[in-house]
Design a protein around this motif. Structure first.
Motif, PDB file in Angstrom:
ATOM      1  N   LYS A 155      40.444 -47.306  15.377  1.00 51.85           N
ATOM      2  CA  LYS A 155      40.885 -47.645  13.891  1.00 51.85           C
ATOM      3  C   LYS A 155      41.780 -49.062  13.958  1.00 51.85           C
ATOM      4  O   LYS A 155      42.044 -49.352  14.794  1.00 51.85           O
ATOM      5  CB  LYS A 155      42.150 -46.770  13.546  1.00 51.85           C
ATOM      6  N   ASP A 156      41.814 -49.453  12.650  1.00 53.97           N
ATOM      7  CA  ASP A 156      42.689 -50.670  12.340  1.00 53.97           C
ATOM      8  C   ASP A 156      42.114 -51.862  12.955  1.00 53.97           C
ATOM      9  O   ASP A 156      42.668 -52.788  13.286  1.00 53.97           O
ATOM     10  CB  ASP A 156      44.178 -50.507  12.727  1.00 53.97           C
ATOM     11  N   THR A 157      40.512 -52.162  13.260  1.00 51.61           N
ATOM     12  CA  THR A 157      39.869 -53.094  13.616  1.00 51.61           C
ATOM     13  C   THR A 157      38.843 -53.403  12.654  1.00 51.61           C
ATOM     14  O   THR A 157      37.802 -53.126  12.886  1.00 51.61           O
ATOM     15  CB  THR A 157      39.565 -52.911  15.066  1.00 51.61           C
ATOM     16  N   GLU A 158      39.090 -54.080  11.790  1.00 54.71           N
ATOM     17  CA  GLU A 158      38.204 -54.638  10.719  1.00 54.71           C
ATOM     18  C   GLU A 158      36.645 -55.360  11.549  1.00 54.71           C
ATOM     19  O   GLU A 158      35.789 -54.980  11.019  1.00 54.71           O
ATOM     20  CB  GLU A 158      38.730 -55.879   9.753  1.00 54.71           C
ATOM     21  N   GLU A 159      37.079 -56.181  12.395  1.00 53.93           N
ATOM     22  CA  GLU A 159      35.803 -56.784  13.019  1.00 53.93           C
ATOM     23  C   GLU A 159      34.985 -55.559  13.824  1.00 53.93           C
ATOM     24  O   GLU A 159      33.845 -55.749  13.590  1.00 53.93           O
ATOM     25  CB  GLU A 159      36.261 -57.923  13.993  1.00 53.93           C
ATOM     26  N   ASP A 160      35.769 -54.772  14.553  1.00 53.31           N
ATOM     27  CA  ASP A 160      34.850 -53.694  15.271  1.00 53.31           C
ATOM     28  C   ASP A 160      34.005 -52.649  14.380  1.00 53.31           C
ATOM     29  O   ASP A 160      33.013 -52.326  14.565  1.00 53.31           O
ATOM     30  CB  ASP A 160      35.841 -52.941  16.163  1.00 53.31           C
ATOM     31  N   ARG A 161      34.937 -52.490  13.275  1.00 53.58           N
ATOM     32  CA  ARG A 161      34.148 -51.620  12.207  1.00 53.58           C
ATOM     33  C   ARG A 161      33.166 -52.220  11.528  1.00 53.58           C
ATOM     34  O   ARG A 161      32.121 -51.547  11.397  1.00 53.58           O
ATOM     35  CB  ARG A 161      35.384 -51.325  11.013  1.00 53.58           C
ATOM     36  N   GLY A 162      33.071 -53.436  11.295  1.00 53.81           N
ATOM     37  CA  GLY A 162      31.980 -54.112  10.778  1.00 53.81           C
ATOM     38  C   GLY A 162      30.721 -54.293  11.608  1.00 53.81           C
ATOM     39  O   GLY A 162      29.603 -53.958  11.270  1.00 53.81           O
ATOM     40  N   THR A 163      31.034 -54.381  12.911  1.00 52.72           N
ATOM     41  CA  THR A 163      29.999 -54.616  13.972  1.00 52.72           C
ATOM     42  C   THR A 163      29.349 -53.311  14.006  1.00 52.72           C
ATOM     43  O   THR A 163      28.085 -53.179  14.220  1.00 52.72           O
ATOM     44  CB  THR A 163      30.719 -54.861  15.245  1.00 52.72           C
ATOM     45  N   VAL A 164      30.129 -52.163  14.393  1.00 54.42           N
ATOM     46  CA  VAL A 164      29.550 -50.814  14.376  1.00 54.42           C
ATOM     47  C   VAL A 164      28.793 -50.147  13.239  1.00 54.42           C
ATOM     48  O   VAL A 164      27.657 -49.622  13.174  1.00 54.42           O
ATOM     49  CB  VAL A 164      30.505 -49.840  14.660  1.00 54.42           C
ATOM     50  N   GLN A 165      29.293 -50.737  11.825  1.00 52.96           N
ATOM     51  CA  GLN A 165      28.497 -50.426  10.657  1.00 52.96           C
ATOM     52  C   GLN A 165      27.234 -51.123  10.743  1.00 52.96           C
ATOM     53  O   GLN A 165      26.283 -50.658  10.222  1.00 52.96           O
ATOM     54  CB  GLN A 165      29.270 -50.794   9.511  1.00 52.96           C
ATOM     55  N   TYR A 166      27.061 -52.415  11.065  1.00 59.01           N
ATOM     56  CA  TYR A 166      25.858 -53.262  11.173  1.00 59.01           C
ATOM     57  C   TYR A 166      24.887 -52.389  12.399  1.00 59.01           C
ATOM     58  O   TYR A 166      23.757 -52.342  11.875  1.00 59.01           O
ATOM     59  CB  TYR A 166      26.152 -54.495  11.648  1.00 59.01           C
ATOM     60  N   LEU A 167      25.423 -51.968  13.501  1.00 59.34           N
ATOM     61  CA  LEU A 167      24.631 -51.292  14.245  1.00 59.34           C
ATOM     62  C   LEU A 167      23.957 -49.984  13.771  1.00 59.34           C
ATOM     63  O   LEU A 167      22.995 -49.608  13.860  1.00 59.34           O
ATOM     64  CB  LEU A 167      25.322 -51.206  15.578  1.00 59.34           C
ATOM     65  N   GLU A 168      24.891 -49.471  12.973  1.00 62.92           N
ATOM     66  CA  GLU A 168      24.533 -47.969  12.577  1.00 62.92           C
ATOM     67  C   GLU A 168      23.344 -48.177  11.293  1.00 62.92           C
ATOM     68  O   GLU A 168      22.487 -47.354  11.317  1.00 62.92           O
ATOM     69  CB  GLU A 168      25.695 -47.438  11.792  1.00 62.92           C
ATOM     70  N   ASP A 169      23.649 -49.346  10.724  1.00 61.55           N
ATOM     71  CA  ASP A 169      22.473 -49.705   9.691  1.00 61.55           C
ATOM     72  C   ASP A 169      21.140 -50.080  10.445  1.00 61.55           C
ATOM     73  O   ASP A 169      19.830 -49.673  10.069  1.00 61.55           O
ATOM     74  CB  ASP A 169      22.956 -50.970   8.803  1.00 61.55           C
ATOM     75  N   CYS A 170      21.110 -50.706  11.628  1.00 57.14           N
ATOM     76  CA  CYS A 170      19.809 -50.822  12.310  1.00 57.14           C
ATOM     77  C   CYS A 170      19.519 -49.797  12.732  1.00 57.14           C
ATOM     78  O   CYS A 170      18.100 -49.263  12.839  1.00 57.14           O
ATOM     79  CB  CYS A 170      20.569 -51.921  13.414  1.00 57.14           C
ATOM     80  N   ALA A 171      20.219 -48.643  13.179  1.00 55.59           N
ATOM     81  CA  ALA A 171      19.791 -47.490  13.743  1.00 55.59           C
ATOM     82  C   ALA A 171      19.219 -46.622  12.752  1.00 55.59           C
ATOM     83  O   ALA A 171      18.021 -46.104  12.910  1.00 55.59           O
ATOM     84  CB  ALA A 171      20.988 -46.628  14.437  1.00 55.59           C
ATOM     85  N   ASN A 172      19.891 -46.856  11.349  1.00 57.04           N
ATOM     86  CA  ASN A 172      19.230 -45.975  10.285  1.00 57.04           C
ATOM     87  C   ASN A 172      17.757 -46.682  10.056  1.00 57.04           C
ATOM     88  O   ASN A 172      16.809 -45.835   9.584  1.00 57.04           O
ATOM     89  CB  ASN A 172      20.187 -46.132   8.948  1.00 57.04           C
ATOM     90  N   ALA A 173      17.620 -47.825   9.884  1.00 53.35           N
ATOM     91  CA  ALA A 173      16.304 -48.413   9.777  1.00 53.35           C
ATOM     92  C   ALA A 173      15.395 -48.377  10.622  1.00 53.35           C
ATOM     93  O   ALA A 173      14.043 -48.326  10.352  1.00 53.35           O
ATOM     94  CB  ALA A 173      16.567 -49.911  10.009  1.00 53.35           C
ATOM     95  N   ALA A 174      15.741 -47.687  11.950  1.00 55.53           N
ATOM     96  CA  ALA A 174      14.853 -47.320  13.017  1.00 55.53           C
ATOM     97  C   ALA A 174      14.442 -45.668  12.650  1.00 55.53           C
ATOM     98  O   ALA A 174      13.573 -45.116  13.667  1.00 55.53           O
ATOM     99  CB  ALA A 174      15.268 -47.569  14.507  1.00 55.53           C
ATOM    100  N   GLY A 175      15.100 -44.967  11.857  1.00 57.60           N
ATOM    101  CA  GLY A 175      14.890 -43.663  11.618  1.00 57.60           C
ATOM    102  C   GLY A 175      15.809 -42.633  12.286  1.00 57.60           C
ATOM    103  O   GLY A 175      15.449 -41.509  12.434  1.00 57.60           O
TER     104      GLY A 175
END
Length: 389
Positions: free
Chosen positions: A181-201
């Motif tokens: 929690k309370d880590t804007e950069e880490d949360r943004g990184t994880v959200q980006y990776l989650e988007d990539c995983a979603n794009a892979a189905g």
């Protein structure tokens, strides 16, 4: 390799907010900096960065193979004894990896020199894979960069393809993504990776590290009491090993990204081991454990690094018994390694570090950080790059 000034896009801050890049400015200081860019030739990229990145990665895997079967070396890497089998089994099972970042000192000439391997929790992923590519496209479209300007950047494509591979290896599991929690950069990184995983189905779900619990069968669970069977955690293995739940690691039917064996590659003890196994390799700097400093070939100018240091914390540049520069942080109780001093190149008043990314075993792009100080830290500015032939 040239540092070139360029005018900023007028609306880039608003666009960054729109696209979820909320950490473009940190504590009132510019993190993303598009007032300049770095220009490379194709030869510099292919011969001096891409090829050595893949070669050194294979060398690092050779270190894992040596260390993971030797209790003496596991101790020197500060892996807790109660985790040795957990780490070993992940290697024997071939638990797959997603990504890594090797950090280099390179000025456009000669051999890039390895500083360290960020193999467990590397960040600056979103700004590398997506944001700097968007910057390139928009500046080419605006006529501010040549039409033939390119970028060493296949990161997003390779991430999505790798997630597709991992889904095949781990079918029918929800992939949980986690950071603190309370880590804007880490949360943004994880959200980006989650988007990539979603794009892979892949079906995904997010949970904060602090909200992960355990049931009475020692299974890890999210806030909805769903058992976590597949977890990407932007949280270091050395922290997990010391947590209250650390003693139960390995008792679950749970796959991790990154896998436990990556705890050996994200460890600064990797550097003296590389030097022992591949002495005088042109991309390596001499490196030593503390009890080896009396050897005759140890130079007087060294960089002192804690074995678990991250983001430039607790780094000291020393000349004999004198400290030239140092950084603060929470590390050091675990011990130190020493690496021969090879200063970052200066472009104007900027010390510039190159991060070279790997997805699985393939080089996938670069990121550049610069700072007025000699030690790159979490607040160091990120600048984009182009390839121009």
């Amino acid at each position: 390799m040239i540092r070139m000034p360029i005018s900023e896009r007028l609306d880039w801050q608003a666009k960054a907010e729109e696209f979820g890049f909320k950490f473009h400015t940190l504590y009132g200081e510019k993190y993303w900096d598009e007032s300049a860019y770095y220009q490379f030739s194709l030869q510099q990229i292919e011969e001096d960065l891409e090829a050595p990145t893949e070669e050194i990665h294979q060398m690092c895997l050779s270190v894992v193979e040596k260390v993971i079967n030797d209790e003496q070396w596991l101790s020197r890497f500060c892996i807790p004894e109660n985790q040795w089998d957990f780490v070993l089994q992940s290697w024997k099972n071939g638990d797959p990896s997603l990504y890594s970042r090797l950090d280099f000192a390179y000025n456009g000439k000669g051999h890039a020199k390895l500083y360290e391997n960020n193999a467990d929790t590397p960040t600056s992923l979103y700004e590398t894979g997506f944001w700097q590519w968007l910057w390139l496209q928009e500046n080419v479209d605006a006529g501010k960069l040549p039409l033939k300007a390119d970028q060493f950047n296949s990161l997003q494509e390779k991430l999505i393809n790798r997630f597709s591979d991992l889904q095949y290896l781990t079918p029918d599991r929800v992939l949980h993504f986690a950071c603190c929690k309370d880590t804007e950069e880490d949360r943004g990184t994880v959200q980006y990776l989650e988007d990539c995983a979603n794009a892979a189905g892949i079906k995904t779900k997010f949970v904060y590290i602090e909200d992960i619990g355990r049931d009475n069968q020692h299974q890890f669970t999210d806030r909805d009491d769903h058992v976590i069977e597949w977890l990407f955690k932007l949280y270091p293995w050395e922290f997990m090993f010391q947590e209250e739940f650390g003693s139960s690691l390995g008792q679950q039917n749970l796959r991790f990204i990154e896998p436990p064996w990556k705890s050996l590659l994200s460890n600064k003890a990797l550097l003296p081991m590389l030097w022992k196994m591949f002495p005088n390799h042109p991309n390596l700097l001499p490196a030593f454990f503390e009890d080896e400093l009396n050897q005759p070939d140890v130079p007087s100018k060294l960089v002192k690094k804690p074995i678990f240091s991250r983001e430039g914390s607790n780094i000291s540049i020393i000349d004999g018994s004198h400290s030239i520069a140092s950084s603060d942080g929470p590390y050091g109780a675990e011990g130190f390694i020493y690496q021969s001093l090879h200063p970052l190149p200066l472009f104007g008043q900027n010390h510039t570090l190159i991060g070279s990314w790997l997805i699985n075993d393939e080089a996938a792009g670069i990121s550049l950080r610069e700072d007025a100080n000699a030690i790159t830290q979490d607040m160091s500015r990120y600048l984009p790059h182009i390839i121009l032939t």
